[in-house]
Design an enzyme around this catalytic site. Structure first.
Site, PDB file in Angstrom:
ATOM      1  CG  HIS A   1      -0.511  -0.070   2.431  1.00  0.00           C
ATOM      2  ND1 HIS A   1      -0.179   1.131   3.327  1.00  0.00           N
ATOM      3  CD2 HIS A   1      -0.274  -0.839   3.244  1.00  0.00           C
ATOM      4  CE1 HIS A   1       0.092   0.801   4.391  1.00  0.00           C
ATOM      5  NE2 HIS A   1       0.192  -0.570   4.549  1.00  0.00           N
TER       6      HIS A   1
ATOM      7  CG  ASP B   1       0.896  -3.849   5.063  1.00  0.00           C
ATOM      8  OD1 ASP B   1       1.720  -2.944   5.462  1.00  0.00           O
ATOM      9  OD2 ASP B   1      -0.299  -3.788   5.370  1.00  0.00           O
TER      10      ASP B   1
ATOM     11  CG  HIS C   1       0.319   2.381  12.464  1.00  0.00           C
ATOM     12  ND1 HIS C   1      -0.883   2.117  12.701  1.00  0.00           N
ATOM     13  CD2 HIS C   1       0.630   2.097  11.209  1.00  0.00           C
ATOM     14  CE1 HIS C   1      -1.341   1.273  11.613  1.00  0.00           C
ATOM     15  NE2 HIS C   1      -0.349   1.382  10.710  1.00  0.00           N
TER      16      HIS C   1
ATOM     17  CG  ASP D   1       2.407   0.246   7.884  1.00  0.00           C
ATOM     18  OD1 ASP D   1       2.147  -0.282   6.870  1.00  0.00           O
ATOM     19  OD2 ASP D   1       1.483   0.392   8.788  1.00  0.00           O
TER      20      ASP D   1
ATOM     21  CD  GLU E   1      -3.389  -1.596   5.065  1.00  0.00           C
ATOM     22  OE1 GLU E   1      -3.681  -2.617   5.686  1.00  0.00           O
ATOM     23  OE2 GLU E   1      -3.050  -0.450   5.507  1.00  0.00           O
ATOM     24  CD  GLU E   2      -1.664   1.970   7.245  1.00  0.00           C
ATOM     25  OE1 GLU E   2      -2.668   1.530   8.237  1.00  0.00           O
ATOM     26  OE2 GLU E   2      -0.539   1.874   7.514  1.00  0.00           O
TER      27      GLU E   2
END
Ligand SMILES: [Zn+2]
Length: 453
Positions: free
Chosen positions: A280, A352, A422, A292, A326-327
């Site tokens: 992503h 991912d 994140h 990520d 995606e998130e």
């Protein structure tokens, strides 16, 4: 007899490219070749640096995400892919805003606590939300307190279980409190929600992530605190009344036009059959999204570049997809499945899980199919990345799995992933050049082998 056949095939094909009568290339020889090519001539780290420089923040609907789409298309063209195009998709647009602040009001006014708004949260009013704190670990504790949490800030403080060796399983155990916490607390009249950050580290870095509201109850402000802040608040609350002031200025804007980026290595015999590799392109607006999922995007791009560079054009088409959103929405995955889900996909592989040293792959295949794939992946065993273990694919390829497509996911070492995930820690310095490169090599090999078999 066999050598005669080989010689005649070789003579037949000299100088005129690959034909159906070519002798099959032994898989382990191709794995070896890709490892050597990747290590001697790899560009993975350089490509990751390009991405995080062009667009360090790539949250759906942002200017950074638009720059990432532009970069992705140009990068696929430079890698020598064909049919490079954008698949348009409308995506949500959430912004963190300028103010993110959590202050201790009682027992003694203290300095700011490490906090980050959860993606999708509403704002507090300008002056902030001041309320008493209630600490719980499970939904069941919240339900027991019931109306006692009305008007208060609820802290969900269940750690990721440290005893689980698989950190993704530990994440799966703890993350429902982040995703559902605000909805659960609002049901009992809570005024706000805090969640312990999703990491096994005890440090002062907050980790953001997605959440959703229950439309039947009020949307209340939601944020993640660092694990240190969570432990401090829980210790204070065990002694007496704690009051906090939370200030968030997040907002949700109307949906924005964005895109998946798609490119291909066209199959030499069955171009209509597809092996998809994807990651992503969007990421949270903290750090650089280097692991990520910058790493996943680069794994796919570099894998395709190595195959083109090595002249390895398999029988089926290898399609590279940089998914958008995606998130916080999966709109790119849904749009892909809607438009392309009916085309024959022989397999789909997602990366991912970060750019750490690859161990092999997971797959959702069962029985004889799993055994066959295990033999294919085992050609990577001499390079210590030949494991195939039962598991899922990834969020972006899940809709293809629902249609029966065999799913795979690249499986890197998982101990460090949630140190960065994140958070502001997820920057390119946290990625090792050779580990990232080897992930691309492993992906190149499996994509090629599945497109060739
Ligand atoms: Zn991701």
């Amino acid at each position: 007899m066999r050598w005669l056949v080989l010689i005649s095939c070789a003579l037949l094909t000299t100088g005129c490219g690959l034909r159906r009568s070519d002798p099959p290339v032994p898989r382990s020889a191709t794995a070896q070749r890709l490892v050597e090519l990747g290590l001697a001539d790899g560009r993975a780290y350089e490509l990751l640096r390009e991405l995080v420089t062009a667009a360090p923040h790539r949250l759906s609907g942002s200017a950074g995400a638009a720059r990432a789409v532009e970069w992705g298309k140009a990068a696929m063209e430079r890698a020598g892919l064909s049919n490079v195009r954008l698949q348009e998709v409308m995506v949500p647009c959430w912004e963190r805003g300028e103010v993110t602040e959590l202050m201790l009001v009682e027992p003694a006014p203290g300095g700011p606590l490490a906090v980050t708004a959860l993606g999708g949260s509403v704002a507090t009013k300008d002056t902030g939300l001041e309320a008493a704190l209630v600490v719980v670990r499970h939904e069941s504790e919240l339900d027991k307190l019931g109306p006692a949490v009305a008007g208060k800030i609820v802290l969900f403080n269940r750690p990721m279980p440290r005893a689980l060796r698989n950190t993704f399983a530990a994440y799966g155990n703890a993350v429902p409190q982040r995703v559902e916490g605000a909805a659960l607390a609002a049901r009992h009249g809570a005024a706000g929600v805090l969640v312990r950050s999703m990491t096994t580290l005890i440090d002062d870095v907050p980790h953001t992530g997605g959440m959703r509201y229950d439309p039947a109850f009020p949307a209340i402000p939601a944020a993640a605190v660092s694990t240190q802040a969570a432990e401090r608040l829980a210790a204070l609350a065990a002694k007496g009344e704690v009051r906090l002031r939370l200030r968030l200025s997040c907002r949700t804007r109307p949906d924005v036009l964005s895109a998946n980026v798609i490119g291909e290595i066209e199959g030499r015999e069955q171009p209509g059959e597809i092996v998809l590799i994807g990651g992503h392109l969007d990421c949270w607006d903290v750090g650089q999204g280097a692991h990520d999922d910058g790493a996943g995007i680069i794994h796919c791009l570099e894998a395709a570049r190595l195959l083109v560079r090595g002249g390895l054009r398999p029988r089926r088409t290898i399609r590279v997809v940089f998914f958008m959103n995606e998130e916080n929405g999966l709109r790119g995955a849904e749009a892909y499945a809607r438009q392309h889900g009916g085309e024959p996909h022989a397999a789909a592989i997602e990366s991912d899980h970060g750019g750490f040293e690859p161990k092999g792959f997971t797959s959702n295949a069962k029985g004889g199919a799993f055994d066959r794939y295990k033999r294919i992946v085992s050609a990577l065993a001499p390079f210590e990345m030949g494991a195939l273990v039962a598991g899922g694919g990834g969020a972006d390829i899940q809709p293809l799995g629902m249609r029966g497509v065999p799913l795979f996911s690249l499986l890197p070492a998982w101990h460090r992933y949630f140190d960065y995930h994140h958070s502001e820690n997820d920057t390119i310095d946290a990625v090792n050049e050779r580990e990232l490169q080897m992930g691309a090599v492993a992906l190149a090999y499996l994509a090629w082998a599945l497109a060739e078999e």
